[in-house]
Design a protein around this motif. Sequence first.
Motif, mmCIF file in Angstrom:
data_model
loop_
_atom_site.group_PDB
_atom_site.id
_atom_site.type_symbol
_atom_site.label_atom_id
_atom_site.label_comp_id
_atom_site.label_asym_id
_atom_site.label_seq_id
_atom_site.Cartn_x
_atom_site.Cartn_y
_atom_site.Cartn_z
ATOM 1 N N THR A 153 34.714 38.166 42.247
ATOM 2 C CA THR A 153 34.315 38.350 40.858
ATOM 3 C C THR A 153 34.278 39.832 40.539
ATOM 4 O O THR A 153 34.415 40.684 41.432
ATOM 5 C CB THR A 153 32.926 37.755 40.595
ATOM 6 O OG1 THR A 153 31.952 38.542 41.320
ATOM 7 C CG2 THR A 153 32.837 36.299 41.052
ATOM 8 N N ASP A 195 48.277 26.938 40.388
ATOM 9 C CA ASP A 195 47.220 27.687 41.050
ATOM 10 C C ASP A 195 47.810 28.460 42.219
ATOM 11 O O ASP A 195 47.717 28.038 43.376
ATOM 12 C CB ASP A 195 46.129 26.732 41.546
ATOM 13 C CG ASP A 195 44.954 27.478 42.179
ATOM 14 O OD1 ASP A 195 44.696 28.621 41.761
ATOM 15 O OD2 ASP A 195 44.310 26.920 43.081
ATOM 16 N N ASP A 205 42.839 39.595 36.947
ATOM 17 C CA ASP A 205 43.442 38.515 36.177
ATOM 18 C C ASP A 205 42.498 38.126 35.046
ATOM 19 O O ASP A 205 41.409 37.598 35.294
ATOM 20 C CB ASP A 205 43.723 37.307 37.081
ATOM 21 C CG ASP A 205 44.391 36.175 36.333
ATOM 22 O OD1 ASP A 205 45.420 36.423 35.670
ATOM 23 O OD2 ASP A 205 43.875 35.039 36.388
ATOM 24 N N GLU A 222 42.704 35.839 32.703
ATOM 25 C CA GLU A 222 42.505 34.416 32.466
ATOM 26 C C GLU A 222 41.431 33.818 33.378
ATOM 27 O O GLU A 222 40.562 33.071 32.932
ATOM 28 C CB GLU A 222 43.823 33.663 32.645
ATOM 29 C CG GLU A 222 43.750 32.186 32.291
ATOM 30 C CD GLU A 222 45.095 31.514 32.327
ATOM 31 O OE1 GLU A 222 45.158 30.319 32.690
ATOM 32 O OE2 GLU A 222 46.106 32.172 31.998
ATOM 33 N N SER A 223 41.486 34.135 34.659
ATOM 34 C CA SER A 223 40.514 33.577 35.609
ATOM 35 C C SER A 223 39.278 34.457 35.765
ATOM 36 O O SER A 223 38.310 34.043 36.406
ATOM 37 C CB SER A 223 41.170 33.377 36.974
ATOM 38 O OG SER A 223 41.548 34.626 37.538
ATOM 39 N N GLN A 224 39.332 35.675 35.213
ATOM 40 C CA GLN A 224 38.242 36.643 35.372
ATOM 41 C C GLN A 224 37.922 36.870 36.849
ATOM 42 O O GLN A 224 36.770 36.879 37.278
ATOM 43 C CB GLN A 224 36.997 36.183 34.611
ATOM 44 C CG GLN A 224 37.143 36.217 33.098
ATOM 45 C CD GLN A 224 37.111 37.637 32.530
ATOM 46 O OE1 GLN A 224 36.087 38.293 32.544
ATOM 47 N NE2 GLN A 224 38.255 38.108 32.014
ATOM 48 N N ARG A 225 38.974 37.104 37.606
ATOM 49 C CA ARG A 225 38.843 37.371 39.037
ATOM 50 C C ARG A 225 39.673 38.587 39.419
ATOM 51 O O ARG A 225 40.717 38.869 38.830
ATOM 52 C CB ARG A 225 39.286 36.167 39.874
ATOM 53 C CG ARG A 225 38.334 34.965 39.805
ATOM 54 C CD ARG A 225 36.987 35.279 40.415
ATOM 55 N NE ARG A 225 36.064 34.151 40.427
ATOM 56 C CZ ARG A 225 35.226 33.848 39.448
ATOM 57 N NH1 ARG A 225 35.210 34.591 38.341
ATOM 58 N NH2 ARG A 225 34.405 32.812 39.545
ATOM 59 N N ARG A 263 40.064 37.794 46.986
ATOM 60 C CA ARG A 263 39.682 37.546 45.600
ATOM 61 C C ARG A 263 38.165 37.628 45.480
ATOM 62 O O ARG A 263 37.441 37.230 46.394
ATOM 63 C CB ARG A 263 40.151 36.157 45.156
ATOM 64 C CG ARG A 263 39.818 35.837 43.695
ATOM 65 C CD ARG A 263 40.338 34.457 43.303
ATOM 66 N NE ARG A 263 39.576 33.394 43.927
ATOM 67 C CZ ARG A 263 39.951 32.107 43.956
ATOM 68 N NH1 ARG A 263 41.102 31.756 43.405
ATOM 69 N NH2 ARG A 263 39.193 31.218 44.535
#
Length: 291
Positions: free
Chosen positions: A40, A65, A20, A22-25, A38
């Motif tokens: 990093t 969320d 993702d 947007e969330s950098q996940r 999930r």
Amino acid sequence: MRIEVLVDVKTHLGEGPLWDVESQRLYWIDSTGANVFRATHQGCEVRAWDMPEPIGSLAIRKNGDGAVVSLRNGFHFLDFATGEVELIIDPEPDKPDNRLNDGKVDKRGRFVAGSMDLKEAGKNASLYRLDPDLTLHKLDDNIIVSNGPCWSPDGETFYFTDSWSREIWAYDYDLETGSVSNRRVFAKVDTVTGASDGSTVDAEGCLWNAQVYDGKLVRYLPDGSVDRVIEMPVKKVSSVMFGGPNLDVLYVTSMGKRHLPTNPHDGVQRGSLFAIYDLGIQGVPENRFGG
């Protein structure tokens, strides 16, 4: 090129890596273990959510969320804050031997996901499109195992595979309506014991497919010819997705469990989430579900 184990969680049936932007996940699932994970891009800050039943895929929601997930008995919303799931719709209440499987989101925020026959034997499954207004539409049927949905970078060609057909198909995709037409064979999958599984498309318009039980990742050019084959350290690779801050890391999921006696046995790296670096190729950002 180098291949590393990013997260060693021993998933029973690791699937659906999703970066993702947007969330950098990075998200991925354990289909039969019924988990969403999930982390990093470096494999840190690992978080997990338990699902009430087997899960086939997920997509992050544009608003709120949470995610939309394809569980065994229908499409659901997942609230990341509470872990609760809420049923949206069950497309196949009359087919107890099916479950929903792989899915992704198109450029208009529609979630396209298919079902599969749990015995992987009969053509009892279908391909569906869940729109942001939560209406459901059937796109195709007579499928055994739905897998590998993805689009060309312009969104106008949809790729999909019925795993045991040993073919990857291409359809014309109408971005305005979300309809498919003109199904044809994009590529023949060259395998005797394996099957086509999860796919993604890179920024050059090439399709990457995980070929489960063969331990191979195959890159197909837009004309369907084979450009590159990567041999993985495990045989039961299941899906692929580009991610990381520069969209240049290829994440690969795998199975940690032998679901059939004929499945190959993998060593200590079975069920790991892998990262492949230094490919010199970038992916395309994944879309969020609009509902």
